[in-house]
Design a protein around this motif. Structure first.
Motif, PDB file in Angstrom:
ATOM      1  N   CYS A  37       2.952  26.740  -0.036  1.00  0.00           N
ATOM      2  CA  CYS A  37       3.580  25.688   0.759  1.00  0.00           C
ATOM      3  C   CYS A  37       5.062  25.629   0.406  1.00  0.00           C
ATOM      4  N   THR A  38       5.797  24.751   1.055  1.00  0.00           N
ATOM      5  CA  THR A  38       7.240  24.673   0.834  1.00  0.00           C
ATOM      6  C   THR A  38       7.570  23.853  -0.413  1.00  0.00           C
ATOM      7  N   VAL A  39       8.783  24.078  -0.933  1.00  0.00           N
ATOM      8  CA  VAL A  39       9.262  23.312  -2.086  1.00  0.00           C
ATOM      9  C   VAL A  39       9.345  21.827  -1.738  1.00  0.00           C
ATOM     10  N   HIS A  40       9.768  21.522  -0.516  1.00  0.00           N
ATOM     11  CA  HIS A  40       9.882  20.130  -0.075  1.00  0.00           C
ATOM     12  C   HIS A  40       8.545  19.419  -0.136  1.00  0.00           C
ATOM     13  N   LEU A  41       7.468  20.097   0.276  1.00  0.00           N
ATOM     14  CA  LEU A  41       6.140  19.467   0.255  1.00  0.00           C
ATOM     15  C   LEU A  41       5.662  19.216  -1.177  1.00  0.00           C
ATOM     16  N   VAL A  42       5.979  20.144  -2.093  1.00  0.00           N
ATOM     17  CA  VAL A  42       5.594  19.951  -3.494  1.00  0.00           C
ATOM     18  C   VAL A  42       6.358  18.764  -4.098  1.00  0.00           C
ATOM     19  N   GLU A  43       7.663  18.687  -3.810  1.00  0.00           N
ATOM     20  CA  GLU A  43       8.448  17.556  -4.303  1.00  0.00           C
ATOM     21  C   GLU A  43       7.914  16.240  -3.753  1.00  0.00           C
ATOM     22  N   LYS A  44       7.581  16.237  -2.472  1.00  0.00           N
ATOM     23  CA  LYS A  44       7.040  15.032  -1.834  1.00  0.00           C
ATOM     24  C   LYS A  44       5.706  14.665  -2.453  1.00  0.00           C
ATOM     25  N   TRP A  45       4.858  15.659  -2.756  1.00  0.00           N
ATOM     26  CA  TRP A  45       3.538  15.394  -3.357  1.00  0.00           C
ATOM     27  C   TRP A  45       3.712  14.736  -4.724  1.00  0.00           C
ATOM     28  N   ARG A  52       0.847  -1.195   0.000  1.00  0.00           N
ATOM     29  CA  ARG A  52       0.000   0.000   0.000  1.00  0.00           C
ATOM     30  C   ARG A  52       0.878   1.239   0.000  1.00  0.00           C
ATOM     31  N   ARG A  53       0.694   2.071  -1.011  1.00  0.00           N
ATOM     32  CA  ARG A  53       1.488   3.273  -1.122  1.00  0.00           C
ATOM     33  C   ARG A  53       0.770   4.459  -0.475  1.00  0.00           C
ATOM     34  N   ALA A  54       1.564   5.348   0.094  1.00  0.00           N
ATOM     35  CA  ALA A  54       1.001   6.542   0.729  1.00  0.00           C
ATOM     36  C   ALA A  54       0.433   7.480  -0.333  1.00  0.00           C
ATOM     37  N   LYS A  55      -0.803   7.925  -0.128  1.00  0.00           N
ATOM     38  CA  LYS A  55      -1.437   8.835  -1.068  1.00  0.00           C
ATOM     39  C   LYS A  55      -1.088  10.275  -0.719  1.00  0.00           C
ATOM     40  N   PRO A  56      -0.869  11.114  -1.730  1.00  0.00           N
ATOM     41  CA  PRO A  56      -0.601  12.527  -1.445  1.00  0.00           C
ATOM     42  C   PRO A  56      -1.866  13.241  -0.989  1.00  0.00           C
ATOM     43  N   GLN A  57      -1.688  14.354  -0.290  1.00  0.00           N
ATOM     44  CA  GLN A  57      -2.831  15.143   0.148  1.00  0.00           C
ATOM     45  C   GLN A  57      -3.568  15.703  -1.072  1.00  0.00           C
ATOM     46  N   PRO A  58      -4.893  15.722  -1.049  1.00  0.00           N
ATOM     47  CA  PRO A  58      -5.642  16.281  -2.188  1.00  0.00           C
ATOM     48  C   PRO A  58      -5.232  17.727  -2.453  1.00  0.00           C
ATOM     49  N   ASN A  59      -4.865  18.022  -3.686  1.00  0.00           N
ATOM     50  CA  ASN A  59      -4.452  19.365  -4.072  1.00  0.00           C
ATOM     51  C   ASN A  59      -4.839  19.583  -5.535  1.00  0.00           C
ATOM     52  N   PRO A  60      -5.932  20.294  -5.796  1.00  0.00           N
ATOM     53  CA  PRO A  60      -6.410  20.474  -7.183  1.00  0.00           C
ATOM     54  C   PRO A  60      -5.384  21.123  -8.103  1.00  0.00           C
ATOM     55  N   VAL A  61      -4.602  22.075  -7.578  1.00  0.00           N
ATOM     56  CA  VAL A  61      -3.631  22.777  -8.412  1.00  0.00           C
ATOM     57  C   VAL A  61      -2.533  21.819  -8.879  1.00  0.00           C
ATOM     58  N   LEU A  62      -1.963  21.077  -7.938  1.00  0.00           N
ATOM     59  CA  LEU A  62      -0.898  20.138  -8.291  1.00  0.00           C
ATOM     60  C   LEU A  62      -1.421  18.980  -9.135  1.00  0.00           C
ATOM     61  N   GLU A  63      -2.640  18.528  -8.824  1.00  0.00           N
ATOM     62  CA  GLU A  63      -3.236  17.440  -9.598  1.00  0.00           C
ATOM     63  C   GLU A  63      -3.448  17.861 -11.045  1.00  0.00           C
ATOM     64  N   SER A  64      -3.937  19.077 -11.243  1.00  0.00           N
ATOM     65  CA  SER A  64      -4.151  19.585 -12.594  1.00  0.00           C
ATOM     66  C   SER A  64      -2.826  19.704 -13.343  1.00  0.00           C
ATOM     67  N   SER A  66      12.522  25.031 -11.119  1.00  0.00           N
ATOM     68  CA  SER A  66      11.865  26.339 -11.199  1.00  0.00           C
ATOM     69  C   SER A  66      10.352  26.194 -11.201  1.00  0.00           C
ATOM     70  N   GLU A  67       9.834  25.149 -11.891  1.00  0.00           N
ATOM     71  CA  GLU A  67       8.383  24.916 -11.908  1.00  0.00           C
ATOM     72  C   GLU A  67       7.887  24.526 -10.525  1.00  0.00           C
ATOM     73  N   ILE A  68       8.684  23.744  -9.791  1.00  0.00           N
ATOM     74  CA  ILE A  68       8.298  23.355  -8.431  1.00  0.00           C
ATOM     75  C   ILE A  68       8.236  24.579  -7.527  1.00  0.00           C
ATOM     76  N   GLN A  69       9.182  25.486  -7.687  1.00  0.00           N
ATOM     77  CA  GLN A  69       9.170  26.702  -6.875  1.00  0.00           C
ATOM     78  C   GLN A  69       7.950  27.558  -7.181  1.00  0.00           C
ATOM     79  N   GLY A  70       7.585  27.636  -8.463  1.00  0.00           N
ATOM     80  CA  GLY A  70       6.386  28.387  -8.828  1.00  0.00           C
ATOM     81  C   GLY A  70       5.128  27.758  -8.267  1.00  0.00           C
TER      82      GLY A  70
END
Length: 355
Positions: free
Chosen positions: A109-117, A74-86, A98-102
């Motif tokens: 949120c932090t860059v680390h959380l976006v990378e993790k997502w 069972r893999r950990a699911k990322p938190q629901p995020n419409p912007v990142l999902e889109s 650079s796209e992750i920072q944007g």
């Protein structure tokens, strides 16, 4: 326009020998002929196979996988995020720094959380070993059943031993109930694969996946996995449906049988590969290779193609258009058999000499 195209498609000179018309294919005097409208039944049969697949994968494949030591990770699911999902679906699954920072600024949120997502979201797209095992089990079950049933249907038929018998009395050959169900199940199976392409595991072109589509450019674009399988399944359905309409059923059942008898060995090898039973997997792959070379490199060209290319000239001096259409596809199919045989030989060579 549709009426004109329909009349062209069912023009007698395409499908049957000279001086024969569709009116001659009316059931009479104990003769039963295949009828094009019967192919509509393959659609509901496909849904029946999908139901059987659902229950077999859940209640047979999963317990078998657990018995072989395959665990459901069972893999950990990322938190629901419409912007990142889109962004993940429409732009890129591997955004640059650079796209992750944007995106981080946009989502506050932090860059680390976006990378993790994105890492967790990509992991969800990777099929689990259990899911791969389930699909291999379903294909193994169907091909094995089809091979056994096909042998039962064919072993007492004269054309199974004497290929000349496939043309005796053609086109006025009666349709047997066993031939009807054999065709309906096989065409229904490929319809079911077509219906589940969107949810099945995305793979590169495999040994079964492209053996009919050599006459399209998709074959040369392995990255177009989805479209390649769409074309393959439609080509397989078209080839079997065409042989049904032209009453080439005797030859059609032989072609189906020759192909299915090798495929279930490959699916069995995949199943044990997922379970890390290396010796069993290797042995099954060797058996598959032997079955492949016997059926596709020997029997198909020297038995089936001989019957479709050479023998019809003894029964008619004016070949119909279908003779060239079907033989063109079958020759393309044989060319792909040789190509896949070359790849299998390379694998066996590495297996023997490089361990």
């Amino acid at each position: 326009i549709l009426k004109t195209l329909n009349s062209w498609f069912w023009w007698e000179n395409i499908w049957m020998p000279i001086n024969c018309t569709w009116a001659d294919f009316v059931d009479r005097d104990g003769l039963v002929f295949p009828k094009p409208h019967q192919l509509y039944a393959t659609i509901p049969y496909a849904f029946v196979l999908l139901i059987i697949r659902f229950f077999s994968e859940r209640y047979v494949a999963i317990p078998l996988a657990k018995a072989l030591g395959i665990k459901n990770v069972r893999r950990a699911k990322p938190q629901p995020n419409p912007v990142l999902e889109s962004y993940f679906r429409e732009c890129s699954r591997h955004p640059s720094q650079s796209e992750i920072q944007g995106l981080a600024k946009k989502c506050n949120c932090t860059v680390h959380l976006v990378e993790k997502w994105f890492r967790r979201r990509r992991n969800l797209e990777i099929p689990t070993v259990l899911r791969k095992f389930q699909e291999a089990f379903w294909r193994f079950s169907f091909y094995l059943t089809s091979s056994i049933v096909g042998f039962i249907f064919l072993y007492d038929k004269p054309w199974f031993y004497d290929i000349w018998q496939t043309w005796v009395g053609y086109p006025f050959q009666t349709l047997l109930p066993s031939q009807y169900w054999y065709y309906m199940a096989e065409i229904g199976f490929y319809w079911s694969l077509l219906f589940t392409l969107g949810i099945d595991i995305k793979r590169k072109a495999n040994l079964q996946g492209l053996y009919v589509i050599g006459f399209t450019f998709v074959f040369f674009c392995p990255s177009q996995d989805f479209m390649a399988h769409v074309v393959h399944h439609l080509a397989a359905i078209g080839l079997m449906s065409g042989s049904w309409c032209g009453n080439y059923v005797r030859l059609g059942t032989l072609v189906i049988f020759v192909h299915d008898t090798a495929d279930f060995w490959l699916e069995a090898a995949k199943m044990f590969n997922y379970a890390h039973w290396e010796k069993t997997c290797n042995m099954l792959f060797i058996i598959f290779s032997i079955a492949f070379f016997i059926t596709r490199i020997i029997l198909f060209p020297f038995w089936i193609l001989r019957a479709t290319l050479y023998q019809p000239t003894y029964y008619s001096t004016t070949p119909v258009i279908a003779y060239f259409l079907f033989n063109g596809m079958l020759l393309t199919l044989q060319g792909l058999h040789l190509y896949w045989g070359y790849l299998i030989f390379k694998i066996l060579k590495r297996f023997v000499f490089l361990k």
